[in-house]
Each structure stands twice: as structure tokens, then as C-alpha cells.
Design a protein around this motif. Sequence first.
Motif, PDB file in Angstrom:
ATOM      1  N   ASP A   1      -3.146 -15.272 -15.362  1.00  0.00           N
ATOM      2  CA  ASP A   1      -3.443 -13.732 -15.423  1.00  0.00           C
ATOM      3  C   ASP A   1      -2.018 -13.007 -15.333  1.00  0.00           C
ATOM      4  N   ASP A   2      -1.558 -12.839 -16.464  1.00  0.00           N
ATOM      5  CA  ASP A   2      -0.239 -11.742 -16.743  1.00  0.00           C
ATOM      6  C   ASP A   2      -0.139 -11.043 -17.805  1.00  0.00           C
ATOM      7  N   ARG A   3       0.748  -9.918 -17.974  1.00  0.00           N
ATOM      8  CA  ARG A   3       0.727  -9.254 -19.019  1.00  0.00           C
ATOM      9  C   ARG A   3       0.723  -9.722 -20.319  1.00  0.00           C
TER      10      ARG A   3
ATOM     11  N   ASN B   1      -0.152 -12.946 -21.276  1.00  0.00           N
ATOM     12  CA  ASN B   1      -1.207 -13.416 -21.734  1.00  0.00           C
ATOM     13  C   ASN B   1      -2.251 -12.562 -22.138  1.00  0.00           C
ATOM     14  N   ARG B   2      -2.366 -11.569 -21.441  1.00  0.00           N
ATOM     15  CA  ARG B   2      -3.300 -10.415 -21.717  1.00  0.00           C
ATOM     16  C   ARG B   2      -3.086  -9.886 -23.326  1.00  0.00           C
TER      17      ARG B   2
ATOM     18  N   LEU C   1      -4.172 -12.375 -25.523  1.00  0.00           N
ATOM     19  CA  LEU C   1      -5.607 -12.728 -25.807  1.00  0.00           C
ATOM     20  C   LEU C   1      -6.339 -11.493 -26.765  1.00  0.00           C
ATOM     21  N   ALA C   2      -5.668 -10.238 -26.356  1.00  0.00           N
ATOM     22  CA  ALA C   2      -6.178  -9.238 -27.368  1.00  0.00           C
ATOM     23  C   ALA C   2      -5.699  -9.438 -28.679  1.00  0.00           C
TER      24      ALA C   2
ATOM     25  N   LYS D   1     -11.561 -18.487 -15.393  1.00  0.00           N
ATOM     26  CA  LYS D   1     -11.312 -17.673 -14.100  1.00  0.00           C
ATOM     27  C   LYS D   1     -12.523 -17.770 -13.083  1.00  0.00           C
TER      28      LYS D   1
END
Length: 313
Positions: A114-116, A118-119, A122-123, A198
Motif C-alpha cells: 500500500d503506497d502512493r 500502487n494506488r 490501481l486507479a 489486504k
Amino acid sequence: MALSLVSALKPAQGSSVAYQQRRRLFLVAMTLPAVLYVLAIGVWPLARGMWFSLYDFNLLRPARTHFVGLGNYIDVLGDSVSLQAFLNTVIFTVGAVSVELLLGFAIALALWRDDRFNRICLALILIPVTITPLVVGLIFRGLLMADYGLVGYYLAEFGLSDPRGLFANPGSALATLIFIDIWEWTPLVALILLAGLKALPGDILEAAEVDGATALQRLRIVVIPLMLPSILLALTLRTIDAFRVFDSIYVTTGGGPGNATNTLMLHAVKQGLEFFNIGRASAIANLTLLCIALIAICFIGLIRRADRKANGR
């Protein structure tokens, strides 16, 4: 004293009963619109479809409608075109869902941290899911056409596809449609599996790492067994959705060339809206619904078993 106590209790009991009645009426009033909606949109059309499937009903000759019982189902099961549509549907479903599960699991593992970055990734990869299948089919049809497609023109020019395009060759048309489905729905599978990753208990993973288990051993012994409910959920949703595929095939190949990409839902629509054979179209749709129900029952049983095993029950 006792009489006064009893008389004091009577209004309270009456008001309690009235309150329960009002509460029951309120709940019925709240659920009634939803129930009417389900009956009007779901149950009534389904009942009409089952009724039509028992009749030789053609819109071109409605006056000659007569009861045939299971005759439409027998005709469908003995029809080579219907059997080819069923085979195409199974090949499409198995091919698309298998690749989507493998790619989705790989993407979920890559985005597990969970880091910026990867977010953001994902988007971005979820963009295909937001596009309707009809539009996706039109986009890929424009890209892969041999005469003007941005990709299809060069594939045909360099001899990498049929001169008429990927959709014109029976050997490549269904594979191309499977690729389109994989492109669109792999991110959804990845999202479901990422949510399952998760939710894994961190202490179990840490204990396995302390015991000296390698990354592959942790994946095989710990992660995958605990992930089985999420994996089966993704398989259930995608299998049911892929089995009733219609939109993307309708706008790209229309079931052709020949019947190479004809699926059950597309076959039912053709029978009903092109040949106006409502009885046979209803029979095909009901058999498709039966297949989907059997798939759902099997997967739900597997999900419950995997959930009990994962929770040690």
C-alpha cells in the motif's frame, strides 16, 4: 391497589401493540416498491419467457400459435447451430476467465503493497472496467478493422492476420473476442483479489516468514489457501458474466464469420428479433439461465466450503 396497577398497565400494552402494528406497516410500505419492481422487471418477464417457450410462437404468424410442450427445447438440443453456440460460449468463458484469474492474481500481488504509486496504478488499470462492453466492442472493432484500423491495417499489411482482418477469420475471431474480454475485465478480478490479499492476517504471514518460508512457499502454503474464498468469488462473478456475453460480440462480429463466434445469448436474440421465433428464443434463453444457475450453485458450494476451511470450522 392491584386494580389500579392493572388499569395503568392496559394503555401501555395497547400502545405497544399499536406501535408494533405501525412498525410492521411501515416496513411493508418501505419494501413494497422494491418487491413490485422485482416482480415487474424480473419475475414477470421470466414467467412469460417460460410460458412462450412451451409454444410454437412466431410473430410473423401469431394466429397459428399452438402448444408444443418441450418441443422447442428438444429442437434446440438437437440443433447443430445451437450446439455450436453452446460450445463457443464454453470456450469463450473458460478461455477468458482462466487468463483473467491468472493475470488478475499477478496484478493483485504486484499492487499488494500500500503506497502512493500502487494506488495510482490501481486507479489507472480500472479505467477499462468503467467502459461499457458495447463501447469496448466498438473501440476494438475500429482498431482491428483491416481496411482502416489503426492496428488491424498493419497486421494485415505485414501478413500477421487475415487480409480481411482478425474478425473475418474463423480461427482468430473468437480468440480476438477473448482477448477483448480479458482486456476489459482483468482489472475487476485484480481488484477483488487485491481486497482479499489486504484482508489476510498479517501475523500468520509474519510467522511463516520467521519460520524460514520463502516467498513462493508463503504464497503456496499460506496466501492461496486463505485466498480461496476471494478467488472463488471472482471466478463466480466472471464466469456468470462471461457465459452470458452479448454486447461486444454483437457489435464486432455479429456471431460470424458463419457461426464461429455465435454464443447462446446472441443466438437467442437472433431467433427472437431477426427470425421472430419467440418460442425457440425463449427456450434458448431459459437453457442459458439454467446453465448459469448450475454454475452459481456449484461455485457457492465451493465458496462456503473454502470459507469454512479458511476459518477452521
